[in-house]
Design an enzyme around this catalytic site. Sequence first.
Site, mmCIF file in Angstrom:
data_model
loop_
_atom_site.group_PDB
_atom_site.id
_atom_site.type_symbol
_atom_site.label_atom_id
_atom_site.label_comp_id
_atom_site.label_asym_id
_atom_site.label_seq_id
_atom_site.Cartn_x
_atom_site.Cartn_y
_atom_site.Cartn_z
ATOM 1 N N GLU A 118 0.835 -1.204 0.000
ATOM 2 C CA GLU A 118 0.000 0.000 0.000
ATOM 3 C C GLU A 118 0.867 1.252 0.000
ATOM 4 O O GLU A 118 1.868 1.314 0.722
ATOM 5 C CB GLU A 118 -0.905 0.000 1.249
ATOM 6 C CG GLU A 118 -1.880 -1.171 1.266
ATOM 7 C CD GLU A 118 -2.792 -1.168 2.489
ATOM 8 O OE1 GLU A 118 -2.760 -0.206 3.295
ATOM 9 O OE2 GLU A 118 -3.546 -2.146 2.643
ATOM 10 N N GLU A 185 -8.498 1.615 -4.486
ATOM 11 C CA GLU A 185 -9.617 1.257 -3.602
ATOM 12 C C GLU A 185 -10.405 2.489 -3.181
ATOM 13 O O GLU A 185 -9.817 3.503 -2.760
ATOM 14 C CB GLU A 185 -9.061 0.526 -2.361
ATOM 15 C CG GLU A 185 -10.160 0.102 -1.382
ATOM 16 C CD GLU A 185 -9.700 -0.896 -0.326
ATOM 17 O OE1 GLU A 185 -8.545 -1.367 -0.389
ATOM 18 O OE2 GLU A 185 -10.516 -1.188 0.571
HETATM 19 O O1 KIV Z 1 -6.214 -7.268 1.595
HETATM 20 C C1 KIV Z 1 -7.012 -7.218 0.650
HETATM 21 O O2 KIV Z 1 -7.888 -8.067 0.476
HETATM 22 C C2 KIV Z 1 -6.883 -6.093 -0.271
HETATM 23 C C3 KIV Z 1 -7.982 -5.897 -1.257
HETATM 24 C C4 KIV Z 1 -9.081 -5.166 -0.594
HETATM 25 C C5 KIV Z 1 -7.508 -5.221 -2.487
HETATM 26 O O3 KIV Z 1 -5.945 -5.363 -0.206
#
Ligand code: KIV
Length: 284
Positions: A118, A185
């Site tokens: 991220e 997201e």
């Molecule tokens: O951890 C996860 O499932 C994610 C998705 C929401 C993209 O990062």
Amino acid sequence: MTDSKVTIQKIIQAKKKGRKLVMVTAYDYPFGLIADEAGVDMVLVGDSLAMVVLGLDSTVPVTMEMMIHHIKAVVRGCKRPIVVGDMPFMSYNTGIRDAVINAGRLMKEGGCDCVKLEGGVDFAQVVQAIVKAGIPVQGHVGLTPQTASALGGFKMQGKDATAARKIIDDVKALEAAGAFSIVAEAVPAPLGTLLAESVSVPIIGIGAGAGVDGQVLVTHDMIGLFDRFVPKFVKQYEKVRPLIIDAIKAYGQDVQASKFPAPEHSFGMSEEALAALKASLEEK
Ligand code: KIV
């Protein structure tokens, strides 16, 4: 969706060909097999396992060991799709060296094909170093759940022009750093479309509208297995939770009524062996 082994190159090519990419999450062997059989392009072993599998309130407590454990199980079930291993909070935030070592662990010990982390502009150097080490990286911008408290909660991101511009800068920085695709997201749909137009690598949306290059959903949300809360961007294609509860209740009723196990679920014994056993019991 595709029948042959998916590669990072095929993921990048899909955008050029205008083929929408399909990605779901999986956290264990049976769901790895199911996702593979369903023909998806990418399977994300997401740190969302914190909530939908481990019953935690956020992704923050997830560790490298937890991720490796779950990635290994999914990899055993997934022969065709790309398996993406999610880098847990603080496995890449403490410096480039830590990030490369931990990305390497997910790949070497977990067996995934690539990693996801991220962050945008602030993590471009980290992404660049991991890519340079030979590990494909998927970026993740917009709502980044690991740092949701710093973002003011699990809220849509990029609402005003300044915030939206920042997310466009994020995807550009990630593309320049070598990310092969980027998850976006919880951003407004028009921004999702602009993100997809801003870079040549695929933008995989989750709550980013239909104008992006592919979609990802948490499988447990999409099939109604986990319904403690259902984000606005989730479409429930099934509601399997009540089906499972009904099956367990029916089993319980059968057990109490001595209807289960039936003869076809039981092992037999020859009359001769049984008679000999009973005789030996009478002797004592
Ligand atoms: O951890 C996860 O499932 C994610 C998705 C929401 C993209 O990062």
